[in-house]
Design a protein around this motif. Structure first.
Motif, PDB file in Angstrom:
ATOM      1  N   UNK A   1       0.831  -1.217   0.000  1.00  0.00           N
ATOM      2  CA  UNK A   1       0.000   0.000   0.000  1.00  0.00           C
ATOM      3  C   UNK A   1       0.858   1.256   0.000  1.00  0.00           C
ATOM      4  N   UNK A   2       1.976   1.203   0.731  1.00  0.00           N
ATOM      5  CA  UNK A   2       2.882   2.357   0.744  1.00  0.00           C
ATOM      6  C   UNK A   2       3.393   2.646  -0.659  1.00  0.00           C
ATOM      7  N   UNK A   3       3.772   1.582  -1.385  1.00  0.00           N
ATOM      8  CA  UNK A   3       4.288   1.766  -2.744  1.00  0.00           C
ATOM      9  C   UNK A   3       3.200   2.305  -3.667  1.00  0.00           C
ATOM     10  N   UNK A   4       1.960   1.796  -3.481  1.00  0.00           N
ATOM     11  CA  UNK A   4       0.845   2.270  -4.319  1.00  0.00           C
ATOM     12  C   UNK A   4       0.601   3.756  -4.080  1.00  0.00           C
ATOM     13  N   UNK A   5       0.561   4.156  -2.806  1.00  0.00           N
ATOM     14  CA  UNK A   5       0.334   5.580  -2.493  1.00  0.00           C
ATOM     15  C   UNK A   5       1.441   6.453  -3.076  1.00  0.00           C
ATOM     16  N   UNK A   6       2.680   5.987  -2.968  1.00  0.00           N
ATOM     17  CA  UNK A   6       3.804   6.778  -3.461  1.00  0.00           C
ATOM     18  C   UNK A   6       3.716   6.971  -4.969  1.00  0.00           C
ATOM     19  N   UNK A   7       3.379   5.901  -5.688  1.00  0.00           N
ATOM     20  CA  UNK A   7       3.264   6.009  -7.149  1.00  0.00           C
ATOM     21  C   UNK A   7       2.119   6.931  -7.531  1.00  0.00           C
ATOM     22  N   UNK A   8       0.975   6.815  -6.832  1.00  0.00           N
ATOM     23  CA  UNK A   8      -0.163   7.679  -7.142  1.00  0.00           C
ATOM     24  C   UNK A   8       0.166   9.146  -6.877  1.00  0.00           C
ATOM     25  N   UNK A   9       0.941   9.398  -5.821  1.00  0.00           N
ATOM     26  CA  UNK A   9       1.349  10.775  -5.533  1.00  0.00           C
ATOM     27  C   UNK A   9       2.197  11.336  -6.669  1.00  0.00           C
ATOM     28  N   UNK A  10       3.119  10.503  -7.200  1.00  0.00           N
ATOM     29  CA  UNK A  10       3.958  10.954  -8.320  1.00  0.00           C
ATOM     30  C   UNK A  10       3.118  11.194  -9.569  1.00  0.00           C
ATOM     31  N   UNK A  11       2.123  10.344  -9.797  1.00  0.00           N
ATOM     32  CA  UNK A  11       1.274  10.514 -10.969  1.00  0.00           C
ATOM     33  C   UNK A  11       0.418  11.774 -10.864  1.00  0.00           C
ATOM     34  N   UNK A  12      -0.010  12.112  -9.664  1.00  0.00           N
ATOM     35  CA  UNK A  12      -0.753  13.369  -9.475  1.00  0.00           C
ATOM     36  C   UNK A  12       0.131  14.564  -9.820  1.00  0.00           C
ATOM     37  N   UNK A  13       1.405  14.518  -9.388  1.00  0.00           N
ATOM     38  CA  UNK A  13       2.329  15.606  -9.713  1.00  0.00           C
ATOM     39  C   UNK A  13       2.533  15.710 -11.229  1.00  0.00           C
ATOM     40  N   UNK A  14       2.603  14.561 -11.895  1.00  0.00           N
ATOM     41  CA  UNK A  14       2.776  14.558 -13.349  1.00  0.00           C
ATOM     42  C   UNK A  14       1.568  15.188 -14.030  1.00  0.00           C
ATOM     43  N   UNK A  15       0.365  14.882 -13.550  1.00  0.00           N
ATOM     44  CA  UNK A  15      -0.849  15.493 -14.110  1.00  0.00           C
ATOM     45  C   UNK A  15      -0.805  17.012 -14.003  1.00  0.00           C
ATOM     46  N   UNK A  16      -0.347  17.508 -12.849  1.00  0.00           N
ATOM     47  CA  UNK A  16      -0.259  18.958 -12.660  1.00  0.00           C
ATOM     48  C   UNK A  16       0.746  19.571 -13.626  1.00  0.00           C
ATOM     49  N   UNK A  17       1.889  18.882 -13.800  1.00  0.00           N
ATOM     50  CA  UNK A  17       2.900  19.394 -14.730  1.00  0.00           C
ATOM     51  C   UNK A  17       2.388  19.409 -16.163  1.00  0.00           C
ATOM     52  N   UNK A  18       1.608  18.390 -16.549  1.00  0.00           N
ATOM     53  CA  UNK A  18       1.049  18.343 -17.904  1.00  0.00           C
ATOM     54  C   UNK A  18       0.073  19.482 -18.138  1.00  0.00           C
ATOM     55  N   UNK A  19      -0.711  19.822 -17.104  1.00  0.00           N
ATOM     56  CA  UNK A  19      -1.628  20.964 -17.223  1.00  0.00           C
ATOM     57  C   UNK A  19      -0.858  22.266 -17.389  1.00  0.00           C
ATOM     58  N   UNK A  20       0.235  22.404 -16.607  1.00  0.00           N
ATOM     59  CA  UNK A  20       1.051  23.613 -16.733  1.00  0.00           C
ATOM     60  C   UNK A  20       1.685  23.707 -18.118  1.00  0.00           C
ATOM     61  N   UNK A  21       2.143  22.552 -18.638  1.00  0.00           N
ATOM     62  CA  UNK A  21       2.755  22.539 -19.974  1.00  0.00           C
ATOM     63  C   UNK A  21       1.739  22.885 -21.048  1.00  0.00           C
ATOM     64  N   UNK A  22       0.514  22.373 -20.896  1.00  0.00           N
ATOM     65  CA  UNK A  22      -0.555  22.679 -21.847  1.00  0.00           C
ATOM     66  C   UNK A  22      -0.907  24.162 -21.820  1.00  0.00           C
ATOM     67  N   UNK A  23      -0.807  24.765 -20.629  1.00  0.00           N
ATOM     68  CA  UNK A  23      -1.123  26.190 -20.475  1.00  0.00           C
ATOM     69  C   UNK A  23      -0.013  27.088 -21.002  1.00  0.00           C
ATOM     70  N   UNK A  24       1.106  26.484 -21.448  1.00  0.00           N
ATOM     71  CA  UNK A  24       2.177  27.272 -22.046  1.00  0.00           C
ATOM     72  C   UNK A  24       3.348  27.552 -21.141  1.00  0.00           C
ATOM     73  N   UNK A  25       3.351  26.968 -19.929  1.00  0.00           N
ATOM     74  CA  UNK A  25       4.460  27.219 -19.014  1.00  0.00           C
ATOM     75  C   UNK A  25       5.675  26.410 -19.436  1.00  0.00           C
TER      76      UNK A  25
END
Length: 598
Positions: free
Chosen positions: A548-572
């Motif tokens: 479960x610890x590994x699952x939570x850690x991976x999901x946390x990283x994927x959430x950060x990636x989603x945020x970065x993709x939104x920023x990249x789409x917005x032109x940052x």
């Protein structure tokens, strides 16, 4: 052996004296105590060979092997002193003063030979901020910032500068401290109205813009603090803006950036970009750095050279970071209005060694042996209960030296030693024997008036609010700025909710569609009850806590990636470390699928 016993100097209204540290704490008899009540400053040379102090109208230099005074310089107006990197030179600064007799003033930055006090060169340096000349580790290069220009001199020949770089009056520069084949210098070039500020890293002598090794630009910056690692290969830049013009933060705006002499740049991503940064420190190991940030209770995070989080120290009331000289022990503290909390960590095992409390501390310095540290209560910050204490790294108080109520302590400093004087020792978790502090600890119980003591009384802090004879307070309409801030805050909350509702792309490392994996944020908590609630909400979790610890850690990283993709789409424009994080998405999705399916 006696020469290697750590010693420290103290100055205050009782004058200046030098005492041995652990284990005997006696005064150094070879040093003649200076009973001058106006000792304005003192400093040891970086290698501990010399000791200098301002004794009234003179500056004195002592040779530390014998503690005998070897030079006395008449300088009635001197306010600050500092040694060069090898201790060969002592620099002094006086306020710039004009008069009818001397309307143009005169030079008041002086460079002297430490061995005899002989004057080498004088300059006119009007500003006390950044007055000190900076030296390379071997003293072959010296840079001085005067009137918005940095002048570089070589081999202590101050008759003619070899290079000159204009940085404007608010600009700064910083020479790397490392022992490298080349010298490296970081500059801050403040921007004019509507134009960004620039920070640039150069190899010495190659100062054209197109020759810079690394560049960063900033729009919202009042000042920049340069923080090098000991090797001089990596640089952190803490940018600060006193007033956040967006209104998002009362504390202004700060950000942390990374540069290296290899040309690498990155932004250090903190969990809350709008939170204040309280402390930043490089480990003496040079491969990691520590940051304390956020609103109380603050977070403290350890980062590697890729600016990736590698360890979290949890949330506590902290605002200070102190590494010992070896980098094997980290002290995290909460001082000022926090109360003096002290934590000591084994950095190899990432394990807490001990906790203690050092109330009313205004100074903290590690001993050069790496095993002891000193805390002090000094004036003018605090004028009551002045004195200093010496502690062991297991949290044990070993010695305290209080000042009388009529006297003030201003400063306490350890003598410096060459880096190989005290070898690094293994850490022992068993507390050593110590003493009980004479200063009473503050009571943690709520105050009760005499009439209520010994009785059981149930009351709340605001019980009488509704019975006030003045009635409820009149609510004032919010200002335009407050409405604008509220609108932005609500927009952020809405965007966050929408992000949490998103599903990740269902692809494996080959780009083939796989079973849909619903990624929902899981709130981290150290409480078992909160963890169970989160587990119940997430269908992807298993009965295996480690998995479960590994699952939570991976999901946390994927959430950060989603945020970065939104920023990249917005032109940052994303930094290199952020782009690298995006490239790991496919692999993370595969790892998550494997964890859930197995």
């Amino acid at each position: 052996m006696a020469l290697n016993i750590p010693c420290l100097a103290t100055r205050g209204t009782t004058g200046l004296s030098i005492s041995h540290g652990p284990p005997n704490y006696t005064e150094v008899s070879a040093f003649t105590k200076d009973e001058q009540k106006n000792v304005k400053g003192m400093t040891f040379s970086p290698d501990g060979k010399y000791f200098a102090w301002i004794s009234g109208a003179v500056v004195k230099i002592s040779e530390c092997n014998t503690w005998q005074v070897i030079a006395t310089i008449q300088s009635p107006k001197v306010q600050a002193i500092k040694f060069s990197s090898l201790g060969t030179y002592l620099m002094t600064w006086e306020p710039f003063i004009v008069s009818k007799a001397n309307p143009d003033g005169g030079p008041q930055l002086h460079i002297l030979k430490s061995e005899n006090g002989q004057l080498v060169k004088s300059f006119t340096q009007k500003r006390q901020a950044d007055w000190e000349p900076q030296w390379s580790y071997d003293e072959k290069i010296c840079g001085i910032l005067i009137n918005g220009e940095v002048f570089f001199y070589e081999n202590a020949n101050f008759d003619k500068h070899t290079y000159k770089v204009s940085v404007t009056k608010q600009g700064r520069f910083n020479i790397s401290p490392g022992k490298l084949p080349s010298y490296y210098i970081a500059f801050n070039f403040p921007g004019t109205s509507g134009q960004p500020s620039f920070a640039r890293l150069f190899e010495y002598g190659k100062f054209d813009k197109d020759q810079s090794l690394a560049n960063k630009s900033f729009f919202q910056t009042d000042r920049i603090e340069f923080i090098w690692n000991n090797e001089g290969t990596s640089l952190l830049m803490l940018t600060s803006m006193d007033v956040d013009k967006t209104g998002a933060s009362y504390y202004g705006k700060q950000s942390l950036h990374y540069l290296s002499i290899k040309g690498e740049t990155a932004i250090v991503t903190l969990s809350n970009d709008e939170s204040p940064i309280h402390a930043v420190k490089w480990s003496p190991k040079n491969t990691e750095f520590c940051v304390t940030y956020g609103f109380m209770p603050t977070k403290t995070t350890l980062f590697n050279l890729k600016c990736e989080s590698i360890f979290e120290f949890g949330k506590k009331h902290r605002n200070s970071i102190y590494y010992n000289c070896h980098g094997n022990i980290l002290l995290l503290g909460g001082f000022g209005n926090i109360g003096g909390n002290v934590e000591l960590w084994d950095m190899k095992k990432r394990k807490l060694i001990a906790e203690t409390i050092a109330p009313d501390s205004t100074l903290l310095h590690w001993s050069p042996d790496g095993e002891h540290f000193m805390t002090a209560t000094t004036a003018p910050r605090l004028r009551m209960s002045n004195g200093f204490k010496i502690w062991h790294y297991t949290g044990t108080l070993l010695y305290e030296r209080p000042w009388s109520k009529q006297e003030e302590l201003w400063e306490v400093v350890w003598k410096n030693y060459p880096s190989n004087t005290y070898p690094e020792k293994s850490i022992n978790y068993t507390a050593v024997e110590g003493i009980t502090p004479s200063q009473p600890q503050a009571s943690k119980e709520a105050y009760r008036p005499p009439s209520a003591r010994g009785k059981t009384i149930n009351f709340s802090l605001h019980d009488d609010d509704n019975n006030s004879k003045f009635g409820p307070p009149t609510k004032m309409p919010p200002s335009k700025a407050a409405l604008k801030t509220k609108k932005k805050r609500e927009a952020k909350k809405k965007a966050k909710k929408e992000l949490e509702a998103l599903n990740l792309p269902n692809i494996d490392e080959n780009g083939v569609e796989i079973e849909n994996l619903s990624i929902k944020p899981i709130k981290n908590t150290n409480k078992n009850q909160g963890a169970k609630k989160n587990d119940a909400k997430d269908a992807d979790l298993t009965d295996d806590p480690e998995k479960n610890k590994k699952i939570r850690k991976i999901k946390s990283k994927l959430e950060q990636i989603n945020k970065l993709k939104e920023q990249q789409t917005a032109g940052k424009r994303l930094e290199i470390n952020q782009l690298e994080k995006l490239s790991t998405e496919v692999q993370l999705v595969k790892e998550l699928k494997d964890l859930i399916s197995c």
